[in-house]
Enzyme design. Structure first.
Site, PDB file in Angstrom:
ATOM      1  CE  LYS A   1       1.203   5.869  -5.070  1.00 12.04           C
ATOM      2  NZ  LYS A   1       0.205   6.444  -4.173  1.00 12.04           N
TER       3      LYS A   1
HETATM    4  P1  NAD Z   1      -4.226  -3.418  -1.442  1.00 15.57           P
HETATM    5  O1  NAD Z   1      -3.095  -4.046  -2.134  1.00 15.57           O
HETATM    6  O2  NAD Z   1      -4.366  -3.584   0.031  1.00 15.57           O
HETATM    7  O3  NAD Z   1      -5.600  -3.903  -2.119  1.00 15.57           O
HETATM    8  C1  NAD Z   1      -5.822  -3.790  -3.494  1.00 15.57           C
HETATM    9  C2  NAD Z   1      -7.104  -4.501  -3.859  1.00 15.57           C
HETATM   10  O4  NAD Z   1      -7.368  -4.306  -5.268  1.00 15.57           O
HETATM   11  C3  NAD Z   1      -7.069  -6.007  -3.632  1.00 15.57           C
HETATM   12  O5  NAD Z   1      -8.292  -6.449  -3.108  1.00 15.57           O
HETATM   13  C4  NAD Z   1      -6.851  -6.546  -5.039  1.00 15.57           C
HETATM   14  O6  NAD Z   1      -7.303  -7.868  -5.215  1.00 15.57           O
HETATM   15  C5  NAD Z   1      -7.657  -5.572  -5.852  1.00 15.57           C
HETATM   16  N1  NAD Z   1      -7.319  -5.603  -7.288  1.00 15.57           N
HETATM   17  C6  NAD Z   1      -6.088  -5.695  -7.851  1.00 15.57           C
HETATM   18  N2  NAD Z   1      -6.195  -5.773  -9.185  1.00 15.57           N
HETATM   19  C7  NAD Z   1      -7.517  -5.727  -9.476  1.00 15.57           C
HETATM   20  C8  NAD Z   1      -8.269  -5.790 -10.686  1.00 15.57           C
HETATM   21  N3  NAD Z   1      -7.666  -5.917 -11.874  1.00 15.57           N
HETATM   22  N4  NAD Z   1      -9.616  -5.709 -10.605  1.00 15.57           N
HETATM   23  C9  NAD Z   1     -10.247  -5.602  -9.408  1.00 15.57           C
HETATM   24  N5  NAD Z   1      -9.577  -5.548  -8.231  1.00 15.57           N
HETATM   25  C10 NAD Z   1      -8.240  -5.616  -8.261  1.00 15.57           C
HETATM   26  O7  NAD Z   1      -4.163  -1.864  -1.837  1.00 15.57           O
HETATM   27  P2  NAD Z   1      -4.772  -0.622  -1.063  1.00 15.57           P
HETATM   28  O8  NAD Z   1      -3.723  -0.056  -0.190  1.00 15.57           O
HETATM   29  O9  NAD Z   1      -6.097  -0.975  -0.516  1.00 15.57           O
HETATM   30  O10 NAD Z   1      -4.946   0.420  -2.273  1.00 15.57           O
HETATM   31  C11 NAD Z   1      -6.083   0.430  -3.100  1.00 15.57           C
HETATM   32  C12 NAD Z   1      -6.161   1.745  -3.863  1.00 15.57           C
HETATM   33  O11 NAD Z   1      -6.193   2.828  -2.919  1.00 15.57           O
HETATM   34  C13 NAD Z   1      -4.984   2.045  -4.786  1.00 15.57           C
HETATM   35  O12 NAD Z   1      -5.451   2.738  -5.910  1.00 15.57           O
HETATM   36  C14 NAD Z   1      -4.104   2.958  -3.947  1.00 15.57           C
HETATM   37  O13 NAD Z   1      -3.283   3.791  -4.742  1.00 15.57           O
HETATM   38  C15 NAD Z   1      -5.162   3.766  -3.220  1.00 15.57           C
HETATM   39  N6  NAD Z   1      -4.690   4.392  -1.994  1.00 15.57           N
HETATM   40  C16 NAD Z   1      -4.188   3.653  -0.965  1.00 15.57           C
HETATM   41  C17 NAD Z   1      -3.739   4.266   0.200  1.00 15.57           C
HETATM   42  C18 NAD Z   1      -3.253   3.505   1.390  1.00 15.57           C
HETATM   43  O14 NAD Z   1      -3.047   4.117   2.455  1.00 15.57           O
HETATM   44  N7  NAD Z   1      -3.065   2.200   1.309  1.00 15.57           N
HETATM   45  C19 NAD Z   1      -3.778   5.675   0.286  1.00 15.57           C
HETATM   46  C20 NAD Z   1      -4.300   6.418  -0.776  1.00 15.57           C
HETATM   47  C21 NAD Z   1      -4.760   5.757  -1.908  1.00 15.57           C
END
Ligand code: NAD
Length: 433
Positions: A119
């Protein structure tokens, strides 16, 4: 100077003070204990293989030079190349990335793909920067990482704060620092690219889609009808918005949402498509006209069947776990529940679909993208979705059955399955010299 600047509205980073790597380690220990594994494997896996920290200067379009702090933590590569996302967030730090990289190792092993775990990230708030500035930062970081990443060595992907556009910039930069004969292979240095740059059909929605496959598996075993079910989703970016959209197709409705800017409630159910469009355009949910603003505490108390944390880690702590009304917590985010919160949820009979299972759809389709690039192929969307569904349902079923055999919770069963894979490799290869 930075454009698109927005005030970060503090809705509370709840887990401050908790060490995420210690939590990841405690979860792993439960897996070791369930399998009664020996101390040597524990010693090997107790720390990441490599922790890379880079301070790199970027000349901004304004002419000003800024210094950024970037990371890449490579946890383990016993099963294949290091693999894991790149996060852009102001709270990125080493122990967080150590935990996230370890979770990637267990996730890849659990779902049976030939990858290890890694990561990375940059400690800054991408919302404070224009596209032009984000491109400069992404390209300079990729250049600084140099041969620490590579298509057969370490393969980044999108995570919080990053998307297909940033993967395209990373790929393009990496390709340009390689000789012409290496360039074709160099394109698969990252996954999660746009379709035009060699991405896979279905990759963008894959994590959310995988979350929904897990919800379906859970519902089937509980004889719970998803048609008419209610959902609360924290985080409305890539993962959260796709979960909401796909669940809506199954007849479920999203009654509460939240992001970094605010929390909203709508008992009639939000239109997830309009909400996603608004969030993309405004880069926040605040101001969306179709809901009533509520507090973060009210969000976690909302009446719903399914709670989907899809934002940051450490969101469901003891306080939230005590008041949650959902039947199941589906960990779309990595590490959203701390140890105390988890204990309370399980005691209260609330099921948990753990992160390394629930959000594994992203890395699975990343693997499919990498395979397509390697073979110069492009698979149909239906083919990708069908392969993803089959794999996820099989893994869920194995984890569920292993939990029964070992008499442990689903998370511990997932760790046990992952550890068995890795143990077999170390048993066969040994530690040399
Ligand atoms: P993203 O950046 O597209 O979206 C993140 C969201 O979280 C946004 O809506 C943001 O406003 C919100 N956020 C940020 N800080 C916050 C807070 N303090 N309180 C409430 N909401 C908050 O990210 P994503 O790709 O959707 O990833 C979200 C989660 O999923 C992360 O934990 C990431 O590690 C996990 N994840 C993502 C993927 C992927 O393929 N993108 C894969 C596995 C896991």
């Amino acid at each position: 100077m930075a454009s698109n600047t927005q005030m970060e509205i503090n809705v509370g980073y709840q887990g401050e003070g908790e060490n995420l790597f210690a939590i990841a380690d405690a979860q792993l220990k439960r897996g070791y204990d369930a399998l009664k594994l020996d101390d040597n494997l524990r010693t090997i896996l107790s720390q990441p293989k490599n922790e890379i920290i880079i301070h790199f200067p970027v000349k901004m379009p304004s002419g000003e030079v800024k210094l950024f702090k970037g990371y890449r933590v490579q946890h383990n590569n016993a099963l294949g190349p290091f693999k894991g996302g790149i996060r852009y967030h102001q709270d990125v730090h080493l122990d967080e990335l150590k935990a996230l990289s370890a979770w990637m190792t267990w996730k890849s092993a659990l779902v049976g793909i030939p990858y290890g775990g890694a990561k990375g990230g940059i400690k800054f708030n991408p919302r404070d920067y224009s596209q032009e500035e984000l491109e400069a930062i992404t390209r300079r970081f990729t250049h600084a990482l140099g041969s620490n990443i590579g298509p057969e060595w370490d393969i980044p992907a999108p995570d919080m704060g990053t998307n297909a556009q940033m993967m395209d910039w990373m790929m393009d930069t990496y390709v340009h620092i390689h000789s012409s004969t290496e360039r074709e292979a160099a394109r698969r240095v990252v996954t999660g690219k746009s379709l035009t740059c060699g991405g896979s059909h279905g990759r963008e929605a894959a994590t959310g889609q995988g979350v929904v496959y897990c919800i379906e598996e859970w519902a089937e075993r509980k004889r719970f009808d998803l048609d008419g079910a209610t959902l609360a989703v924290q985080g409305f970016g890539n993962v959260g918005s796709n979960v909401a959209r796909i669940m809506a197709r199954k007849g479920a409705s999203v009654v509460a949402v939240g992001d970094h800017s605010c929390y909203l409630r709508n008992d009639e159910g939000f239109n997830p498509h309009k909400l996603a469009e608004y969030a993309r355009e405004h880069r926040q949910l605040k101001g969306y006209p179709g809901g009533k603003e509520i507090t973060r505490d009210e969000f976690f108390e909302v009446n719903c069947d399914i709670m989907v944390p899809a934002a940051l880690e450490l969101q469901i702590l003891e306080k939230e776990a005590q008041v949650l009304k959902a039947k199941v917590v589906v960990e779309a985010a990595n590490g959203p529940t701390n140890l105390g919160g988890e204990a309370i949820l399980l005691e209260r009979g609330i099921d948990i679909i753990p992160d390394i299972l629930a959000n594994s759809g992203g890395v699975i389709v990343s693997y499919y993208e990498w395979l397509q690039n390697k073979r110069s192929e492009s698979w149909y969307k239906e083919h990708v979705e069908e392969k993803l569904q089959r794999r996820m349902k099989r893994v869920y079923d194995r984890a569920y059955r292993r939990a029964g055999e070992l008499k442990v919770d689903l998370r511990t069963a997932c760790y046990a399955l992952a550890l068995e894979q890795i143990r077999n490799v170390y048993d066969a290869r040994g530690v040399w010299p």
